[in-house]
Scaffold this motif. Structure first.
Motif, PDB file in Angstrom:
ATOM      1  N   ALA A   1       7.697   1.960   3.818  1.00 46.60           N
ATOM      2  CA  ALA A   1       6.957   1.960   2.559  1.00 46.60           C
ATOM      3  C   ALA A   1       6.675   0.549   2.062  1.00 46.60           C
ATOM      4  CB  ALA A   1       7.718   2.736   1.496  1.00 46.60           C
ATOM      5  N   SER A   2       7.389  -0.439   2.586  1.00 48.19           N
ATOM      6  CA  SER A   2       7.133  -1.809   2.155  1.00 48.19           C
ATOM      7  C   SER A   2       5.826  -2.353   2.734  1.00 48.19           C
ATOM      8  CB  SER A   2       8.287  -2.716   2.557  1.00 48.19           C
ATOM      9  OG  SER A   2       8.341  -2.866   3.961  1.00 48.19           O
ATOM     10  N   LEU A   3       5.357  -1.744   3.811  1.00 51.13           N
ATOM     11  CA  LEU A   3       4.087  -2.166   4.400  1.00 51.13           C
ATOM     12  C   LEU A   3       2.937  -1.644   3.553  1.00 51.13           C
ATOM     13  CD1 LEU A   3       4.956  -1.354   8.092  1.00 51.13           C
ATOM     14  CD2 LEU A   3       4.893  -3.607   7.049  1.00 51.13           C
ATOM     15  N   PRO A   4       1.821  -2.371   3.504  1.00 54.40           N
ATOM     16  CA  PRO A   4       0.695  -1.870   2.711  1.00 54.40           C
ATOM     17  C   PRO A   4       0.130  -0.579   3.308  1.00 54.40           C
ATOM     18  CG  PRO A   4       0.085  -3.876   3.884  1.00 54.40           C
ATOM     19  CD  PRO A   4       1.555  -3.653   4.113  1.00 54.40           C
ATOM     20  N   ALA A   5      -0.375   0.268   2.446  1.00 54.97           N
ATOM     21  CA  ALA A   5      -0.893   1.559   2.888  1.00 54.97           C
ATOM     22  C   ALA A   5      -2.181   1.399   3.686  1.00 54.97           C
ATOM     23  CB  ALA A   5      -1.135   2.462   1.686  1.00 54.97           C
ATOM     24  N   ARG A   6      -2.499   2.401   4.467  1.00 49.66           N
ATOM     25  CA  ARG A   6      -3.670   2.355   5.341  1.00 49.66           C
ATOM     26  C   ARG A   6      -4.971   2.396   4.538  1.00 49.66           C
ATOM     27  NH1 ARG A   6      -3.735   7.185   9.044  1.00 49.66           N
ATOM     28  NH2 ARG A   6      -4.840   8.099   7.331  1.00 49.66           N
ATOM     29  N   ASN A   7      -5.043   3.263   3.558  1.00 48.44           N
ATOM     30  CA  ASN A   7      -6.274   3.421   2.775  1.00 48.44           C
ATOM     31  C   ASN A   7      -6.152   2.758   1.414  1.00 48.44           C
ATOM     32  OD1 ASN A   7      -7.492   4.976   4.790  1.00 48.44           O
ATOM     33  ND2 ASN A   7      -6.392   6.784   4.092  1.00 48.44           N
ATOM     34  N   CYS A   8      -5.524   1.614   1.363  1.00 45.01           N
ATOM     35  CA  CYS A   8      -5.260   0.936   0.104  1.00 45.01           C
ATOM     36  C   CYS A   8      -6.016  -0.395   0.093  1.00 45.01           C
ATOM     37  CB  CYS A   8      -3.758   0.705  -0.013  1.00 45.01           C
ATOM     38  SG  CYS A   8      -3.196   0.395  -1.660  1.00 45.01           S
ATOM     39  N   PRO A   9      -6.912  -0.616  -0.870  1.00 46.24           N
ATOM     40  CA  PRO A   9      -7.642  -1.881  -0.915  1.00 46.24           C
ATOM     41  C   PRO A   9      -6.715  -3.037  -1.289  1.00 46.24           C
ATOM     42  CG  PRO A   9      -8.209  -0.534  -2.801  1.00 46.24           C
ATOM     43  CD  PRO A   9      -7.329   0.295  -1.930  1.00 46.24           C
ATOM     44  N   SER A  10      -6.913  -4.173  -0.673  1.00 49.09           N
ATOM     45  CA  SER A  10      -5.999  -5.306  -0.860  1.00 49.09           C
ATOM     46  C   SER A  10      -6.127  -5.966  -2.232  1.00 49.09           C
ATOM     47  CB  SER A  10      -6.235  -6.345   0.230  1.00 49.09           C
ATOM     48  OG  SER A  10      -7.552  -6.821   0.143  1.00 49.09           O
ATOM     49  N   TYR A  11      -7.193  -5.679  -2.974  1.00 44.30           N
ATOM     50  CA  TYR A  11      -7.342  -6.312  -4.286  1.00 44.30           C
ATOM     51  C   TYR A  11      -6.479  -5.647  -5.357  1.00 44.30           C
ATOM     52  CZ  TYR A  11     -10.629  -2.465  -4.924  1.00 44.30           C
ATOM     53  OH  TYR A  11     -11.208  -1.228  -4.977  1.00 44.30           O
ATOM     54  N   ARG A  12      -5.916  -4.472  -5.089  1.00 39.71           N
ATOM     55  CA  ARG A  12      -5.037  -3.825  -6.065  1.00 39.71           C
ATOM     56  C   ARG A  12      -3.642  -4.424  -5.985  1.00 39.71           C
ATOM     57  NH1 ARG A  12      -5.367   2.269  -5.119  1.00 39.71           N
ATOM     58  NH2 ARG A  12      -3.425   2.164  -6.277  1.00 39.71           N
ATOM     59  N   ASP A  13      -2.976  -4.541  -7.120  1.00 42.02           N
ATOM     60  CA  ASP A  13      -1.657  -5.170  -7.163  1.00 42.02           C
ATOM     61  C   ASP A  13      -0.632  -4.432  -6.312  1.00 42.02           C
ATOM     62  OD1 ASP A  13      -2.457  -7.209  -8.773  1.00 42.02           O
ATOM     63  OD2 ASP A  13      -1.904  -6.202 -10.647  1.00 42.02           O
ATOM     64  N   GLY A  14      -0.638  -3.123  -6.336  1.00 38.19           N
ATOM     65  CA  GLY A  14       0.344  -2.351  -5.598  1.00 38.19           C
ATOM     66  C   GLY A  14       0.068  -2.270  -4.116  1.00 38.19           C
ATOM     67  N   CYS A  15      -1.046  -2.812  -3.674  1.00 40.23           N
ATOM     68  CA  CYS A  15      -1.428  -2.688  -2.269  1.00 40.23           C
ATOM     69  C   CYS A  15      -1.370  -3.998  -1.500  1.00 40.23           C
ATOM     70  CB  CYS A  15      -2.858  -2.140  -2.174  1.00 40.23           C
ATOM     71  SG  CYS A  15      -3.020  -0.478  -2.807  1.00 40.23           S
ATOM     72  N   GLN A  16      -1.159  -5.087  -2.183  1.00 41.29           N
ATOM     73  CA  GLN A  16      -1.201  -6.381  -1.516  1.00 41.29           C
ATOM     74  C   GLN A  16      -0.069  -6.505  -0.495  1.00 41.29           C
ATOM     75  OE1 GLN A  16      -1.005  -9.069  -4.758  1.00 41.29           O
ATOM     76  NE2 GLN A  16      -3.187  -8.979  -5.186  1.00 41.29           N
ATOM     77  N   TYR A  17      -0.334  -7.302   0.531  1.00 41.56           N
ATOM     78  CA  TYR A  17       0.663  -7.541   1.563  1.00 41.56           C
ATOM     79  C   TYR A  17       1.778  -8.392   0.982  1.00 41.56           C
ATOM     80  CZ  TYR A  17       2.874  -9.263   5.780  1.00 41.56           C
ATOM     81  OH  TYR A  17       3.796  -9.585   6.744  1.00 41.56           O
ATOM     82  N   ILE A  18       3.000  -7.973   1.189  1.00 38.86           N
ATOM     83  CA  ILE A  18       4.164  -8.740   0.744  1.00 38.86           C
ATOM     84  C   ILE A  18       4.639  -9.550   1.939  1.00 38.86           C
ATOM     85  CG2 ILE A  18       6.505  -8.610  -0.154  1.00 38.86           C
ATOM     86  CD1 ILE A  18       5.677  -5.882  -1.366  1.00 38.86           C
ATOM     87  N   PRO A  19       4.643 -10.871   1.843  1.00 41.20           N
ATOM     88  CA  PRO A  19       5.042 -11.698   2.980  1.00 41.20           C
ATOM     89  C   PRO A  19       6.449 -11.347   3.467  1.00 41.20           C
ATOM     90  CG  PRO A  19       4.098 -13.049   1.256  1.00 41.20           C
ATOM     91  CD  PRO A  19       4.260 -11.676   0.687  1.00 41.20           C
ATOM     92  N   GLY A  20       6.571 -11.138   4.758  1.00 43.61           N
ATOM     93  CA  GLY A  20       7.855 -10.847   5.373  1.00 43.61           C
ATOM     94  C   GLY A  20       8.071  -9.386   5.720  1.00 43.61           C
ATOM     95  N   THR A  21       7.208  -8.505   5.231  1.00 45.22           N
ATOM     96  CA  THR A  21       7.433  -7.085   5.518  1.00 45.22           C
ATOM     97  C   THR A  21       7.177  -6.749   6.979  1.00 45.22           C
ATOM     98  OG1 THR A  21       5.199  -6.567   4.767  1.00 45.22           O
ATOM     99  CG2 THR A  21       6.971  -6.311   3.178  1.00 45.22           C
ATOM    100  N   GLY A  22       6.210  -7.394   7.588  1.00 43.08           N
ATOM    101  CA  GLY A  22       5.925  -7.145   9.004  1.00 43.08           C
ATOM    102  C   GLY A  22       7.080  -7.582   9.890  1.00 43.08           C
ATOM    103  N   SER A  23       7.619  -8.763   9.639  1.00 40.23           N
ATOM    104  CA  SER A  23       8.746  -9.235  10.442  1.00 40.23           C
ATOM    105  C   SER A  23       9.996  -8.396  10.183  1.00 40.23           C
ATOM    106  CB  SER A  23       9.020 -10.715  10.177  1.00 40.23           C
ATOM    107  OG  SER A  23       9.216 -10.947   8.806  1.00 40.23           O
ATOM    108  N   ALA A  24      10.181  -7.923   8.944  1.00 42.07           N
ATOM    109  CA  ALA A  24      11.321  -7.042   8.651  1.00 42.07           C
ATOM    110  C   ALA A  24      11.171  -5.726   9.415  1.00 42.07           C
ATOM    111  CB  ALA A  24      11.422  -6.785   7.154  1.00 42.07           C
ATOM    112  N   PHE A  25       9.956  -5.195   9.475  1.00 45.31           N
ATOM    113  CA  PHE A  25       9.716  -3.954  10.202  1.00 45.31           C
ATOM    114  C   PHE A  25       9.981  -4.138  11.692  1.00 45.31           C
ATOM    115  CE2 PHE A  25       6.699  -1.260  12.570  1.00 45.31           C
ATOM    116  CZ  PHE A  25       7.206  -0.019  12.228  1.00 45.31           C
ATOM    117  N   ILE A  26       9.479  -5.221  12.268  1.00 42.40           N
ATOM    118  CA  ILE A  26       9.692  -5.489  13.695  1.00 42.40           C
ATOM    119  C   ILE A  26      11.177  -5.666  13.990  1.00 42.40           C
ATOM    120  CG2 ILE A  26       9.304  -7.198  15.525  1.00 42.40           C
ATOM    121  CD1 ILE A  26       6.477  -7.559  14.307  1.00 42.40           C
TER     122      ILE A  26
END
Length: 181
Positions: free
Chosen positions: A109-134
């Motif tokens: 859930a920390s990763l941004p959603a698939r159908n979520c536009p990046s300009y919305r506050d709740g949808c922006q990419y949080i740095p480090g979530t990809g590396s945490a997932f991997i």
């Protein structure tokens, strides 16, 4: 023929079932929304802990692997168990499996959603979530594979001991082959 009274009862039952389905659906949607909000609000704080996102991912992977192993261990059935012991196993399996599942869903859930536009506050990419997932997936896979290998080696040793015990018993005439004589 259906009486008027029983037809009204059926309609009432239908409305009650529809109401329950709508209520449960709305509770589910609210719970998923609250979970997503909780994750998106807490992930920046968690990823800034010492060690950063990689350490969090490794810790999450360890929890997922060990929780899954615990759920697997509790799921084993034994003949002649009391109800209390079965209930305890069910509780242990739900706690271990639920913890592993909750941590995995937290990381996902920390990763941004698939159908979520990046300009919305709740949808922006949080740095480090990809590396945490991997890190979580790699740790869970490697630790799970290692735990599986250890458990299968222990099971093989147990089977070998049992075969050796049965061979000695058959040699003395007290094993399974005794009935065949």
């Amino acid at each position: 023929m259906v009486s008027e009274n029983s037809a009204g009862f059926r309609a009432r039952d239908g409305f009650a079932i529809a109401g329950v389905v709508i209520a449960l659906g709305s509770v589910l949607v609210m719970a998923l929304g609250l979970w997503k909000w909780f994750v998106r609000a807490t992930v920046p704080v968690v990823l800034n802990w010492p060690g950063g996102s990689w350490a969090f991912g490794i810790a999450a992977g360890v929890i997922v692997a060990v929780g899954s192993l615990g759920a697997w261990w509790f799921s084993a059935r034994h003949l002649g168990e009391s109800r209390l012991r079965r209930a305890g196993r069910g509780f242990g399996m739900s706690v271990c499996g639920g913890t592993a599942f909750a941590v995995l869903m937290y990381v996902l859930a920390s990763l941004p959603a698939r159908n979520c536009p990046s300009y919305r506050d709740g949808c922006q990419y949080i740095p480090g979530t990809g590396s945490a997932f991997i890190a979580c997936m790699a740790t869970a896979a490697l630790l799970g594979w290692g735990l599986y290998r250890v458990e299968s080696a222990r099971a093989e040793v147990r089977r070998t001991r049992e075969r050796e015990r049965m061979r000695k018993l058959r040699k003395k005439g007290k094993g399974k082959a005794r009935k065949a004589r």
